[in-house]
Design a protein around this motif. Structure first.
Motif, mmCIF file in Angstrom:
data_model
loop_
_atom_site.group_PDB
_atom_site.id
_atom_site.type_symbol
_atom_site.label_atom_id
_atom_site.label_comp_id
_atom_site.label_asym_id
_atom_site.label_seq_id
_atom_site.Cartn_x
_atom_site.Cartn_y
_atom_site.Cartn_z
ATOM 1 N N GLY A 15 0.803 -1.224 0.000
ATOM 2 C CA GLY A 15 0.000 0.000 0.000
ATOM 3 C C GLY A 15 0.830 1.265 0.000
ATOM 4 N N ALA A 16 2.162 1.103 -0.177
ATOM 5 C CA ALA A 16 3.061 2.260 -0.194
ATOM 6 C C ALA A 16 3.992 2.240 -1.401
ATOM 7 C CB ALA A 16 3.883 2.293 1.092
ATOM 8 N N VAL A 17 3.657 1.461 -2.433
ATOM 9 C CA VAL A 17 4.571 1.327 -3.574
ATOM 10 C C VAL A 17 4.732 2.639 -4.333
ATOM 11 C CG1 VAL A 17 4.305 -1.165 -3.866
ATOM 12 C CG2 VAL A 17 2.694 0.390 -4.988
ATOM 13 N N ALA A 18 3.695 3.464 -4.361
ATOM 14 C CA ALA A 18 3.827 4.758 -5.041
ATOM 15 C C ALA A 18 4.848 5.638 -4.324
ATOM 16 C CB ALA A 18 2.470 5.454 -5.125
ATOM 17 N N ILE A 19 4.837 5.609 -2.993
ATOM 18 C CA ILE A 19 5.818 6.367 -2.217
ATOM 19 C C ILE A 19 7.220 5.815 -2.454
ATOM 20 C CG2 ILE A 19 6.616 6.881 0.131
ATOM 21 C CD1 ILE A 19 3.645 6.838 0.960
ATOM 22 N N LEU A 20 7.369 4.487 -2.402
ATOM 23 C CA LEU A 20 8.676 3.869 -2.614
ATOM 24 C C LEU A 20 9.220 4.202 -3.999
ATOM 25 C CD1 LEU A 20 8.068 0.338 -1.046
ATOM 26 C CD2 LEU A 20 9.304 2.253 -0.020
ATOM 27 N N ASP A 21 8.363 4.159 -4.998
ATOM 28 C CA ASP A 21 8.803 4.426 -6.370
ATOM 29 C C ASP A 21 9.112 5.901 -6.595
ATOM 30 O OD1 ASP A 21 8.568 1.757 -7.059
ATOM 31 O OD2 ASP A 21 6.561 1.970 -7.894
ATOM 32 N N ARG A 22 8.341 6.768 -5.969
ATOM 33 C CA ARG A 22 8.514 8.210 -6.179
ATOM 34 C C ARG A 22 9.677 8.783 -5.381
ATOM 35 N NH1 ARG A 22 3.828 11.400 -3.600
ATOM 36 N NH2 ARG A 22 5.179 11.102 -1.760
ATOM 37 N N ASP A 23 9.780 8.402 -4.097
ATOM 38 C CA ASP A 23 10.682 9.091 -3.180
ATOM 39 C C ASP A 23 11.901 8.291 -2.763
ATOM 40 O OD1 ASP A 23 8.833 11.200 -3.163
ATOM 41 O OD2 ASP A 23 7.730 10.311 -1.493
ATOM 42 N N ARG A 24 11.867 6.963 -2.934
ATOM 43 C CA ARG A 24 12.967 6.107 -2.455
ATOM 44 C C ARG A 24 13.329 6.451 -1.000
ATOM 45 N NH1 ARG A 24 11.635 3.018 -6.495
ATOM 46 N NH2 ARG A 24 13.010 2.977 -8.309
ATOM 47 N N PRO A 25 12.351 6.464 -0.081
ATOM 48 C CA PRO A 25 12.647 6.851 1.299
ATOM 49 C C PRO A 25 13.561 5.843 1.983
ATOM 50 C CG PRO A 25 10.470 5.877 1.165
ATOM 51 C CD PRO A 25 10.942 6.061 -0.252
ATOM 52 N N HIS A 26 14.327 6.304 2.975
ATOM 53 C CA HIS A 26 15.017 5.377 3.861
ATOM 54 C C HIS A 26 13.953 4.645 4.675
ATOM 55 C CE1 HIS A 26 18.257 7.935 2.693
ATOM 56 N NE2 HIS A 26 18.027 8.888 3.581
ATOM 57 N N VAL A 27 14.207 3.385 4.995
ATOM 58 C CA VAL A 27 13.223 2.580 5.721
ATOM 59 C C VAL A 27 13.925 1.824 6.846
ATOM 60 C CG1 VAL A 27 11.498 0.736 5.565
ATOM 61 C CG2 VAL A 27 11.823 2.305 3.619
ATOM 62 N N LEU A 28 13.342 1.867 8.029
ATOM 63 C CA LEU A 28 13.730 0.996 9.135
ATOM 64 C C LEU A 28 12.533 0.097 9.401
ATOM 65 C CD1 LEU A 28 15.422 -0.065 11.460
ATOM 66 C CD2 LEU A 28 14.710 1.931 12.825
ATOM 67 N N LEU A 29 12.705 -1.188 9.130
ATOM 68 C CA LEU A 29 11.583 -2.124 9.095
ATOM 69 C C LEU A 29 11.866 -3.335 9.969
ATOM 70 C CD1 LEU A 29 8.904 -3.140 7.750
ATOM 71 C CD2 LEU A 29 10.337 -4.084 5.925
ATOM 72 N N GLU A 30 10.950 -3.635 10.869
ATOM 73 C CA GLU A 30 11.054 -4.885 11.638
ATOM 74 C C GLU A 30 10.317 -5.970 10.854
ATOM 75 O OE1 GLU A 30 11.333 -5.095 16.102
ATOM 76 O OE2 GLU A 30 9.307 -5.885 15.815
ATOM 77 N N ILE A 31 11.045 -7.027 10.501
ATOM 78 C CA ILE A 31 10.484 -8.113 9.697
ATOM 79 C C ILE A 31 10.243 -9.322 10.597
ATOM 80 C CG2 ILE A 31 10.856 -9.651 7.729
ATOM 81 C CD1 ILE A 31 12.532 -7.491 6.439
#
Length: 267
Positions: free
Chosen positions: A179-195
């Protein structure tokens, strides 16, 4: 008026923030990612401790903090108010997923009798048997929660750039990222993700590899702590029920603050 239980939890978070106590080991590295006036999304904000850190390392940051638990959301709002961060931190009572709607928030009851609020997760239906496959519990609390997408929220509220995403949502990582692919594709934000590999598989029919593919397909590089050392990885650390990972896109490397990530991205 907030209940005594809410006030107690909020005071504990406020006090720990003021004394810089009991933060997660990845927290100090936020200073190597954030500078200027970044726009940050804090997904699974709980009591807002990561939101607080973001405001300290980047005093001009604008933070949107999403929390699905009604109780934790009250704690979050109270903590933000006590720190006088209302102009920087916007709180949103919602879970984050791949489509808007409503789901159930499942909160396990620990063997101590206390609610395991840090282990709460969203589900389509009430689970049969144990609340989670990766811990012992003696029951659960189930409450409805609204669900939004990050892409939809940012579009609706005119957020045209996202610099950083912190996400800790107990197995719903893949849905939230979809639900955030548009943000990822547009902005390439840094991400801290717990998997959470076990929760991804048992409760969401997904996998840690599928989460990594979201970033691999976009050319991100991944880093994780090994003890007190930050190392680059291409796979998840095996045998762990959950772990935090940093994802940095090469296109953003030149504008990183001086620090470990900028040095590693230049290598």
């Amino acid at each position: 008026m907030a209940s005594l239980r809410v006030l107690g939890h909020a005071f504990r978070a406020w006090r720990r923030n003021r004394t810089w106590a009991k933060h997660e080991p990845e927290t100090p590295y936020l200073a190597d990612l954030l500078s200027g006036a970044p726009v940050c999304l804090h997904v699974g904000a709980s009591d807002g401790r990561h939101s607080y850190v973001m405001t300290q390392v980047a005093p001009q940051a604008r933070i949107y903090a999403f929390e699905p638990s009604a109780f934790a959301f009250e704690v979050l709002q109270t903590t933000v108010a006590w720190h006088r961060l209302g102009k920087q931190v916007t709180t949103i009572h919602a879970a984050v997923g791949d489509k808007p709607g409503e789901m159930l928030l499942v909160t396990p009851k620990k063997t101590s009798g206390r609610m395991g609020r840090a282990y709460a997760y969203v589900a389509e239906t009430r689970p049969n048997g144990p609340a989670r496959p990766d811990l012992d519990d003696t029951g659960m609390d189930v409450q409805p929660t609204p669900v939004i997408t990050l892409d939809g929220y940012c579009e609706t509220h005119g957020i045209g750039r996202v610099d950083f995403i912190r996400m800790d949502i107990e197995g719903a990582e893949l849905r939230a990222l979809m639900g955030a692919v548009a943000i990822l594709d547009r902005d390439r934000p840094h991400v801290l993700l717990e998997i959470h590999p076990d929760m991804l598989k048992a409760r969401f029919g997904a996998s840690g590899e599928a989460v990594l593919d979201i970033f691999r397909d976009r050319g991100y590089r991944m880093f994780a702590l090994n003890g007190d050392r930050l190392e680059e990885r291409t796979t998840l650390v095996p045998g762990l029920p959950w772990k935090d990972y940093f994802f940095i896109h090469p296109s953003r490397a030149a504008k990183l603050p001086d620090g470990v990530f900028k040095a590693r991205m230049a290598a």
